[in-house]
Enzyme design. Structure first.
Site, PDB file in Angstrom:
ATOM      1  N   GLY A 154      11.355  -3.656  -2.771  1.00 20.82           N
ATOM      2  CA  GLY A 154      10.304  -4.487  -2.618  1.00 20.82           C
ATOM      3  C   GLY A 154       9.133  -3.996  -1.762  1.00 20.82           C
ATOM      4  O   GLY A 154       8.940  -2.637  -1.697  1.00 20.82           O
ATOM      5  N   SER A 155       8.464  -4.674  -1.097  1.00 18.80           N
ATOM      6  CA  SER A 155       7.165  -4.472  -0.292  1.00 18.80           C
ATOM      7  C   SER A 155       7.606  -3.744   0.967  1.00 18.80           C
ATOM      8  O   SER A 155       8.760  -3.926   1.527  1.00 18.80           O
ATOM      9  CB  SER A 155       6.319  -5.737   0.009  1.00 18.80           C
ATOM     10  OG  SER A 155       7.063  -6.407   0.996  1.00 18.80           O
TER      11      SER A 155
ATOM     12  N   GLY B 299      10.578  -4.501   3.807  1.00 18.12           N
ATOM     13  CA  GLY B 299      11.556  -3.334   4.377  1.00 18.12           C
ATOM     14  C   GLY B 299      11.370  -3.045   5.840  1.00 18.12           C
ATOM     15  O   GLY B 299      12.175  -3.030   6.553  1.00 18.12           O
TER      16      GLY B 299
ATOM     17  N   GLU C 226      13.947   1.024  -0.751  1.00 18.83           N
ATOM     18  CA  GLU C 226      12.973   1.523  -1.773  1.00 18.83           C
ATOM     19  C   GLU C 226      11.700   0.685  -2.060  1.00 18.83           C
ATOM     20  O   GLU C 226      11.808  -0.387  -2.439  1.00 18.83           O
ATOM     21  CB  GLU C 226      13.904   1.453  -3.346  1.00 18.83           C
ATOM     22  CG  GLU C 226      13.365   2.449  -4.112  1.00 18.83           C
ATOM     23  CD  GLU C 226      12.320   1.878  -5.131  1.00 18.83           C
ATOM     24  OE1 GLU C 226      11.122   2.194  -4.961  1.00 18.83           O
ATOM     25  OE2 GLU C 226      12.888   1.274  -6.126  1.00 18.83           O
TER      26      GLU C 226
HETATM   27  C1  UN1 Z   1      10.403   0.460  -9.729  1.00 22.54           C
HETATM   28  O1  UN1 Z   1       9.375   0.139 -10.026  1.00 22.54           O
HETATM   29  O2  UN1 Z   1      10.926  -0.342  -8.481  1.00 22.54           O
HETATM   30  O3  UN1 Z   1      10.648   5.767 -12.627  1.00 22.54           O
HETATM   31  C2  UN1 Z   1      11.407   1.319 -10.269  1.00 22.54           C
HETATM   32  C3  UN1 Z   1      10.256   4.509 -12.810  1.00 22.54           C
HETATM   33  C4  UN1 Z   1      11.404   3.544 -13.546  1.00 22.54           C
HETATM   34  C5  UN1 Z   1      11.796   2.953 -12.104  1.00 22.54           C
HETATM   35  C6  UN1 Z   1      10.724   2.030 -11.158  1.00 22.54           C
HETATM   36  N1  UN1 Z   1      12.549   4.342 -13.699  1.00 22.54           N
HETATM   37  O4  UN1 Z   1       9.048   4.128 -13.041  1.00 22.54           O
END
Ligand code: UN1
EC number: 1.2.1.3
Length: 499
Positions: free
Chosen positions: A231-232, A236, A253
């Site tokens: 998320g944002s 995080g 992430e």
């Molecule tokens: C995301 O936007 O959280 O590489 C994941 C990509 C995708 C996954 C994105 N396979 O754009």
């Protein structure tokens, strides 16, 4: 298919879709399609306890047998691909092909995890002591909390869940409040796999739906040793320290501010195609979306001209229509934020192309917008912020050093790429002195990564790695073993302790 038909095709019953407190709107037309029931935050301790109990059983199941559950999940996903893909389109507003692509990404990670279930390897290490052997063993960690975002409502869960399950960890999933339906449908698919598997412990895979209080329970609990959150950066920055403070393991992430450097030798036809997909695909709502174009001053004007032409021809509208390439933003608040950022960029000297609300030829009630291309005099504060919408800032450069400095001078570090036919430039970009991102590509855009590589990034992106390569190690604990098969007890480092 109508909204109702899609919900039915995913096995969602009227009882599940009505009478709850969480209203779910389709970004396509803003229509409320369900009122789902939320998990009571007071039930979280029991849910986590159940997960712990499942862990005690699951950790002793041989990993290849655990892989069988994920193999069955992959089979069930194949059978449900059309229905779940359509629900992703309905609930997240992705175009049909991207909705299906998201389910394909789930299938791919299942295949990967099944193979992994027979490849959970540790090293054997040369011991400095005679008749000794060292090795490492990877053990399950415990329940894995998964907090996912609206933009990849199901794939990101599967990256985490498929790995966690073969690694011996139960999962508890809290999806975005904007996308509970795709989560509920995925749970039904999971339940079919569990039924075929037969003897998985109860509570191995659980879904919790609700707001911050539900997520907070996962973040705060010592009984959830792994917490994977997507998320944002703001989210995080709260979750990461809280999990770390209780000695849990956060896998974060977060935001991206992904750039493409276009060098003088670049194949511009390819670059234009790559830019269009990565900047406006998913309506600019991927964490890997291309947000900054750093073009050599010798190609910059031509590139902007070709892009503005290409942008004008991209069909915007109903994501269910096969010809549409740009669907709606997730909601009106998101469009308001995009429009506000465009104004800020304009005030900082930006020249704006596009970035207008679209109301003609699109379903009413959705937040449709033309993608924005903004030529900037330099990298300003607004450019350094991630706006989760299709805004592409364009900046010029003269030397590769300058381009790399611009590329790295943002708080985020997820994805990056260079378009060049010059080998020195390409290798410099990938070198230790090149891109500072977790993902760095040559002659392809920054988005749309395959599941085989580790996915994640540095700096404010959070440092976590998910999906392929050895990201599985994040879901296990490493144990170093030293075994003495001799009849004496030599000490390491030559230490003597004779008595
Ligand atoms: C995301 O936007 O959280 O590489 C994941 C990509 C995708 C996954 C994105 N396979 O754009």
């Amino acid at each position: 298919m109508t909204h109702a038909e899609i919900l039915k095709a995913n096995g969602l019953s009227q009882a599940e879709l009505t009478g709850g407190t969480l209203a779910v709107r389709s970004p396509i037309d803003g229509e409320v399609v369900a009122h789902v029931h939320e998990t009571d935050a007071g039930d979280m301790p029991a849910i986590i306890a159940k997960s712990q109990e499942a862990f005690r059983a699951w950790r002793t199941v041989p990993a290849p047998r655990r892989g069988e559950l994920v193999r069955l999940l992959g089979e069930e996903l194949r059978a449900s691909k059309e229905a779940l893909g359509a629900l992703v389109t309905l609930e997240a507003g992705k175009i049909t092909s991207e909705g299906l692509g998201e389910v394909q990404e789930m299938i791919d990670i299942c295949d990967f995890a099944v193979g992994l279930s027979r490849q959970i390897y540790g090293l054997t290490i040369a011991s400095e002591r005679p008749s000794h052997r060292m090795m490492e063993t990877w053990h399950p960690m415990g329940p894995c909390g998964i907090i996912s975002a609206f933009n990849f409502p199901v794939a990101v869960w599967s990256w985490n869940a498929a790995l966690a399950l073969v690694c011996g960890d139960p999962v508890i999933w809290k999806p975005s409040e904007k996308t509970p339906l795709t989560a509920m449908a995925s749970m039904k698919i999971m339940e079919r796999a569990l039924a075929r598997f037969g003897d998985a412990p109860e509570g191995l895979v659980q879904l919790v739906i609700g707001g911050p209080a539900v997520g907070e329970a996962l973040v705060a609990s010592k009984d959830v040793p792994i917490l994977s959150a997507t998320g944002s950066t703001r989210m995080g920055s709260i979750v990461g320290p809280k999990v770390a403070a209780r000695w849990g393991r956060p896998i974060l992430e977060l935001g991206g501010n992904n750039a493409m450097i276009v060098a003088p030798s670049a194949d511009l036809d390819m670059a234009v195609r790559a830019i269009a997909f990565s900047a406006v695909g998913t309506a600019g709502q991927r964490c890997t979306t291309l947000r900054r174009l750093i073009a050599h001053n010798s190609v910059r004007a031509e590139l902007v001209e070709r892009l503005t032409k290409a942008y004008a021809s991209l069909p915007i509208g109903d994501p269910r229509r096969a010809t549409t390439l740009i669907g709606p933003l997730v909601d009106h608040a998101s469009r308001d934020r995009m429009l506000a950022q465009i104004e800020k960029a304009r005030a900082e000297g930006g020249t704006v192309h596009g970035g207008q609300t679209v109301t003609d030829g699109v379903p009413q009630g959705g937040a449709y917008i033309s993608p924005a291309l903004i030529e900037m005099p330099q990298q300003t504060d607004t450019v350094r912020e991630e706006t989760f919408a299709p805004i592409l800032y364009v900046m010029g450069y003269d030397t590769l050093d300058e381009a790399l400095a611009i590329q790295n001078d943002v708080p985020q570090g997820l994805s990056s790429c260079i378009f060049t036919l010059n080998m020195r430039e390409a290798e410099t970009f990938l070198s230790a002195a090149g891109s500072d991102c977790g993902i760095a590509n040559v002659n392809i855009g920054p988005s749309g990564a395959e599941i085989g590589g580790a996915f994640g990034g540095e700096k404010e992106t959070g440092g976590g790695r998910e999906s392929g390569s050895d990201a599985w190690k994040g879901y296990m604990r490493r144990q170093t073993n030293t075994i003495n098969y001799g009849a004496t007890l030599p000490l390491a480092q030559g230490v003597k302790f004779d008595f």
